[in-house]
Every structure is written in structure tokens, then in C-alpha cells.
Design a protein around this motif. Sequence first.
Motif, PDB file in Angstrom:
ATOM      1  N   ARG A 124       2.222   2.194  -3.512  1.00  0.00           N
ATOM      2  CA  ARG A 124       1.180   2.351  -3.898  1.00  0.00           C
ATOM      3  C   ARG A 124       1.683   4.154  -4.473  1.00  0.00           C
ATOM      4  O   ARG A 124       0.363   4.274  -4.818  1.00  0.00           O
ATOM      5  CB  ARG A 124       0.019   1.106  -4.043  1.00  0.00           C
ATOM      6  N   GLY A 125       1.069   4.623  -2.565  1.00  0.00           N
ATOM      7  CA  GLY A 125       1.151   5.588  -2.453  1.00  0.00           C
ATOM      8  C   GLY A 125       2.627   6.448  -2.617  1.00  0.00           C
ATOM      9  O   GLY A 125       2.638   7.844  -2.704  1.00  0.00           O
TER      10      GLY A 125
ATOM     11  N   ALA B 139       0.728  -1.779   0.053  1.00  0.00           N
ATOM     12  CA  ALA B 139       0.179   0.057   0.179  1.00  0.00           C
ATOM     13  C   ALA B 139       0.773   0.994   0.340  1.00  0.00           C
ATOM     14  O   ALA B 139       0.496   2.191  -0.727  1.00  0.00           O
ATOM     15  CB  ALA B 139      -0.973   0.259   1.204  1.00  0.00           C
TER      16      ALA B 139
ATOM     17  N   PRO C 289      -3.263  11.725  -3.631  1.00  0.00           N
ATOM     18  CA  PRO C 289      -4.207  12.669  -5.272  1.00  0.00           C
ATOM     19  C   PRO C 289      -4.114  13.633  -5.159  1.00  0.00           C
ATOM     20  O   PRO C 289      -3.041  14.499  -6.057  1.00  0.00           O
ATOM     21  CB  PRO C 289      -5.393  11.601  -5.522  1.00  0.00           C
TER      22      PRO C 289
ATOM     23  N   THR D  21       4.132  11.674  -8.833  1.00  0.00           N
ATOM     24  CA  THR D  21       3.984  10.402  -8.882  1.00  0.00           C
ATOM     25  C   THR D  21       4.775   9.370  -9.630  1.00  0.00           C
ATOM     26  O   THR D  21       3.356   8.559 -10.138  1.00  0.00           O
ATOM     27  CB  THR D  21       2.749  11.597 -10.333  1.00  0.00           C
TER      28      THR D  21
ATOM     29  N   VAL E 265      -3.267   6.347   1.484  1.00  0.00           N
ATOM     30  CA  VAL E 265      -3.068   6.600  -0.442  1.00  0.00           C
ATOM     31  C   VAL E 265      -3.859   6.921  -0.666  1.00  0.00           C
ATOM     32  O   VAL E 265      -3.732   7.601  -2.247  1.00  0.00           O
ATOM     33  CB  VAL E 265      -2.565   5.065  -0.219  1.00  0.00           C
ATOM     34  N   ASP E 266      -5.759   6.348  -1.141  1.00  0.00           N
ATOM     35  CA  ASP E 266      -6.502   6.256  -1.829  1.00  0.00           C
ATOM     36  C   ASP E 266      -7.050   7.949  -1.391  1.00  0.00           C
ATOM     37  O   ASP E 266      -7.551   8.515  -2.235  1.00  0.00           O
ATOM     38  CB  ASP E 266      -7.294   5.455  -1.383  1.00  0.00           C
ATOM     39  N   ARG E 267      -7.159   8.682  -0.481  1.00  0.00           N
ATOM     40  CA  ARG E 267      -7.828   9.929  -0.541  1.00  0.00           C
ATOM     41  C   ARG E 267      -6.938  11.648  -0.007  1.00  0.00           C
ATOM     42  O   ARG E 267      -7.182  12.594  -0.728  1.00  0.00           O
ATOM     43  CB  ARG E 267      -8.671   9.821   1.036  1.00  0.00           C
TER      44      ARG E 267
ATOM     45  N   ASP F   5      -4.586   2.917   4.006  1.00  0.00           N
ATOM     46  CA  ASP F   5      -5.114   2.559   2.133  1.00  0.00           C
ATOM     47  C   ASP F   5      -6.045   3.686   1.971  1.00  0.00           C
ATOM     48  O   ASP F   5      -6.001   4.140   0.896  1.00  0.00           O
ATOM     49  CB  ASP F   5      -5.759   1.682   2.472  1.00  0.00           C
ATOM     50  N   GLU F   6      -6.722   4.041   3.281  1.00  0.00           N
ATOM     51  CA  GLU F   6      -7.388   5.074   3.058  1.00  0.00           C
ATOM     52  C   GLU F   6      -6.777   6.852   3.396  1.00  0.00           C
ATOM     53  O   GLU F   6      -6.963   7.404   1.816  1.00  0.00           O
ATOM     54  CB  GLU F   6      -8.069   5.511   4.511  1.00  0.00           C
TER      55      GLU F   6
END
Length: 451
Positions: A46-47, A43, A416, A426, A411-413, A408-409
Amino acid sequence: MSKPRKQIILGHYLGGVNHSTVWSDPDAGSQIDFATFRHAAQAAERGKFDFFFLAEGLALRERQGEIFDQDVIGRPDAITVLTALAAVTEHLGLIATVNATFNEPYELARQLATLDHLSGGRAGWNIVTSSDAFTGGNFRRGGFLDRADRYTRAEEFLAAARQLWDSWADDDIVADKESGQFLRRPDAGSFAFSGRQFDISGRFTVPRSPQGQPVILQAGVSSEGREFAAGGGPDAIFSPYHTLAEAQAFYRDIRQRSGVPGRPKVLPGASFVLGDTEADAIERHREITYAQISGRGAQVLLETVWNRDLSAFDPDGPLPDVDPDTEAPPFIQGRARIHQNAPETVAQWREIAEANKYTLRELAIHVFGRTEFVGTPTQVADRLDAFVQSDGSDGFIIGSHLTPAGIDEFVDRVVPLLQERGSLRTEYEGTTLRDNLGLPALTGQVTPARV
């Protein structure tokens, strides 16, 4: 001319040897199952985080001679875990906390150089020390090392390890086109180091690693720790400061002591709580915080400074009306002593509690918490970015209350949003941890023997 935007350094730590994890959450994972570490590391990669970080617990903590029932049991060896993670990640740095008091330079230098080779140049070492006789009982050296000698040993340990890593030059192994074999310089790996703590000589078995040397991190904000951090020791230092003003003062001090632009990097530990609205985030933060630091947990945290049994004091009542016991043996065994002057610390805490009308538990939350970012994803991204751009730090080592999926939260929110404003990569820029941290590669020359 406007100041150039700093790129935020991000590390991810997996909670487990402290009070940050909410074990009662049904989604909390094991601290020894490899799936836990794989999920968290992948994770973070991924971030586009810079590194994954594991703390160290060398002993089961005790309270009044018994294992504390809210502590972590079964934390595995960090270097072994990170070596396994090297096979399931491609870019993420892999940093292990390893104690310089209870290890030997040759053995640890060999392990870290091996990890650097196996990971393609992504290894790092968070160097820590200890004068804790309780933890020392697990080792041949015991607790003999006086507190005043901790940094002496750490400095010599790091100097010896660096000499071992530098005992091979980049071109010590070359391919011979005629024979098709690899040739080695005759004295490759030769070393000799002599000091107050170590007197070693021989041949180092591991050729020069992809980074030249693993990245070095260090925690410690005492005057000795600051001098060690700024004197060419670590590449990065952990900052414990929660407020921007305190963090900026520490940042300036380290930069002035160092005199080297951009080094060492300053990275406080931090946590986050997100909500769809700010009010939602604040309420969620309150619930998580009270799950992290229970009333019983708050009593034990304060017992590390009071050095006496505080179980009779109401966690939701005022601070204990007794003074710390500075003469008794340690009431809590196995926790690092962060606050050295107990009477002075307690006096300061009483002032904080009185000014803010804090209960015992609320004070524990205040003084033992990390830098926290609470709000909507946009608010958290704004505040985190502003902290770094204002020279409160060079980035953060981010943790979550939930192991392993809490990251995860973020990384996803949040990631970006940081990428959109140009504060976070990026894509990974290089192949090694040093590349991605903006640190120079250490290449080339064989270090002369220190005799």
C-alpha cells in the motif's frame, strides 16, 4: 545544472530474529501466524515499497548452554512464507535470507526460480554465509567451513545458481501453432559446473523465470564483503552505518570498487519513531528503545563481544572493567559475529562511553541500534530524503518496533510526504522487482557450461 532527484528505494523487514521488536506490547503479533506476514506485506505494498524482506534464524540461540529466554522461537521458513505472500500481493518484491553455507545450489536455485514464476517476477535472495559450528550442527555439513572459505563458497554458490537460471533461454519453450503443443529446445536446462566447492551437472527443471534471475542482496562490510559486493555479485548491499558521514564514505567506496553506475544499490536498515511534535517523538523513542533493549538484553548484547558472563554488572552503571575473553569457547551461541576483533572493539566502545557518559545499557543502544529517524512525519520525511539525496544510500530497509502493524504509521503519515516531493513513486513502474528497483532485466542467452 542541479543534480536529478533520486527515487528512494524502500524495503520493509519484519523484526523477529533480533532485539528490535517490543514483545511486551499488547498489540505485538505472532511470528508464525500467516496473518502477521500478510498484514505487514500488504501494508508495505500500500505504501509502494519495493520489497518485503525476511531474515533467517537457523538455530535457537543459547547463552551458557541454555536457550536465551528473550529470544525468538518459532520463526518459519522464509521461502515458504514468501510463496504464500505471492498470492496476496501483486507488485511487492519478496526477498528471503538464505544461507549459502548450509544449502546446495541446485535446490535453492530451483526454489527461488519457482518463487519468481509464482510471483510474476518478484523474487529476491539475500545471500549470507556462516562459519558458526553451533548452527552448523543442525546440518550434515556441520561447522567444517573455515571462516576464510565463506566467501569462496558464496561466490561459487552464486555463480552456480546463476548458471542454473541461465541454462534456459527466454525462447526455449515455444508454442507450435500446428500441433497446439509447447516445444522445448533439446538441451534446455543442461548445465555443468566445477569448482573448489561444487562439482555438479545435469538438467535444471525450471524454465527461465520472468526476471531471468532473482534479485541478489548481500550484507557484509569487511574488505572481503566489499569486494564481493562490488565485483558483480549482488544487485544491492546492506549498509550498517548510522551517521551520514560514515554512510557516504561507504557509498563512495562501493561505487568506486564497482565502476558500474547505480549498482549495487546501497540500503541501510532503519527504524522510525513518529510524534505530533518533536518532543513527543523524542520521549516516545526513549520509551520504545528501553523496551527494545532491556537491562538484561543489553548485558547479553555486550556478552557477544566480551565473551563472558556480564550479568553481575549493573546495566545502568559503567562498562565492565574486565577484558574480553578471547580464548574461551563462544559464550553466546547462534548470533552472527559482527565484531571480529573483540579487544579492539571494546577499546573503541570504552572511548565512546567515556565521551558520552554512557552506561552499559546506553552503550548497547548506541552500538547495536539502526539508523533511526525520530520526529514529526515532516521531519522524518525531510531527514530520510536528505540522507538519500546526499548519497548516504539509495534507500532504506525500514522496520518497526511493533510486529506487524507498526509499519502502518510510516505508510500513512510519511509515505505521502515523500510522494509529494517527488522522491517516492505514486504507482509501481513495472511488473518485476528488477523493474521497480531500476535494475536491468537479465534475459536471453544460455550460459556456457563451466568445466
